[in-house]
Enzyme design. Sequence first.
Site, short mmCIF file in Angstrom:
data_model
loop_
_atom_site.label_atom_id
_atom_site.label_comp_id
_atom_site.label_asym_id
_atom_site.label_seq_id
_atom_site.Cartn_x
_atom_site.Cartn_y
_atom_site.Cartn_z
CG HIS A 94 -9.68 -3.45 8.44
ND1 HIS A 94 -8.79 -4.01 9.33
CD2 HIS A 94 -10.73 -4.29 8.39
CE1 HIS A 94 -9.28 -5.14 9.79
NE2 HIS A 94 -10.46 -5.34 9.24
CG ASN B 202 -2.20 -0.80 0.94
OD1 ASN B 202 -3.05 -0.41 0.15
ND2 ASN B 202 -2.30 -1.96 1.59
CG ASP C 69 -9.63 -2.08 12.25
OD1 ASP C 69 -8.73 -1.28 11.94
OD2 ASP C 69 -9.42 -3.27 12.49
NE ARG D 4 -0.94 0.71 23.02
CZ ARG D 4 -0.83 -0.33 22.20
NH1 ARG D 4 -0.35 -0.19 21.00
NH2 ARG D 4 -1.21 -1.53 22.61
N GLY E 90 -11.30 3.40 18.78
CA GLY E 90 -11.68 1.99 18.68
C GLY E 90 -10.75 1.24 17.73
CB ILE F 117 -3.72 -1.09 19.38
CG1 ILE F 117 -4.36 -2.44 19.02
CG2 ILE F 117 -4.72 -0.13 20.01
CD1 ILE F 117 -5.21 -3.05 20.06
CB VAL F 118 -3.74 4.14 16.93
CG1 VAL F 118 -3.59 5.62 17.23
CG2 VAL F 118 -3.12 3.82 15.57
C1 GAR Z 1 -3.17 -4.94 3.93
O1 GAR Z 1 -4.08 -5.91 3.47
C2 GAR Z 1 -3.84 -4.04 4.95
O2 GAR Z 1 -5.17 -3.76 4.65
C3 GAR Z 1 -3.74 -4.90 6.18
O3 GAR Z 1 -2.45 -5.44 6.12
C4 GAR Z 1 -2.05 -5.57 4.75
C5 GAR Z 1 -0.74 -4.84 4.58
O4 GAR Z 1 -0.24 -5.02 3.29
N1 GAR Z 1 -3.94 -4.12 7.37
C6 GAR Z 1 -4.54 -4.60 8.44
O5 GAR Z 1 -4.97 -5.74 8.53
C7 GAR Z 1 -4.67 -3.59 9.58
N2 GAR Z 1 -5.57 -4.08 10.57
P1 GAR Z 1 0.95 -4.10 2.76
O6 GAR Z 1 2.01 -4.06 3.86
O7 GAR Z 1 1.44 -4.83 1.53
O8 GAR Z 1 0.39 -2.75 2.46
#
Ligand code: GAR
Length: 200
Positions: A109, A14, A145, A65, A143, A92-93
């Site tokens: 997400h 991403n 997500d 944290r 929260g 977690i933030v």
């Molecule tokens: C992605 O699918 C993202 O949506 C997920 O981790 C992956 C990271 O991929 N995030 C979560 O599950 C957050 N709760 P990437 O490192 O290749 O972008």
Amino acid sequence: MLKLGILISGEGSNLQAIINACESDRIPGKVVVVISNNPDAHGLERAKKHNIPVFAIDHRSYSDRNTYELEIVKVLQQHEVELVCLAGYMRIVGEVLLQRYRGKMINIHPSLLPSFPGLHAQRQALEHGVLITGCTVHYVDEGCDTGPIIIQSAVPIMEKDDENTLAERILAQEHAIYPEAIRLIAEDKLKIEGRIVKLK
Ligand code: GAR
């Protein structure tokens, strides 16, 4: 140019999609810093290839944290970050980051929230037997997500899907909607009313 700070933990695909969108002028923004809690994250190498400053801030080196997040905030502030994008950031933030960047921090997400928050969203969808899942870009609140939703994209589940094939098809959608959400923010097109995000 909106200054973006990206938080990652792993692969960074991403992050790559966001960098590409900035470099091809699809987003009026610039990735000014990438921070990973995981020193071995491949995403750090991706950022270095684009001459973006990277920081490995290992959460395991901090007693709690708040102290860990204070270090992250320090680096984000040093780089004058205006929007924080969580991109596969698997922590977690907490209140320190949230207090400083509420309304200026977004996450992607891999499910159609509010279904399947937390870890292993693709596995949760398969185990639940839903026929359609997808991905969501949302503002971060206290929260897990749960924050106001900016964009979603639906992905149908095929009979032969396993966690990997499904994750791959969802990722392709993530790479499309995450830059688009950032573009809307960079162009000042969004307003948040309660938990609803509206186009101005
Ligand atoms: C992605 O699918 C993202 O949506 C997920 O981790 C992956 C990271 O991929 N995030 C979560 O599950 C957050 N709760 P990437 O490192 O290749 O972008």
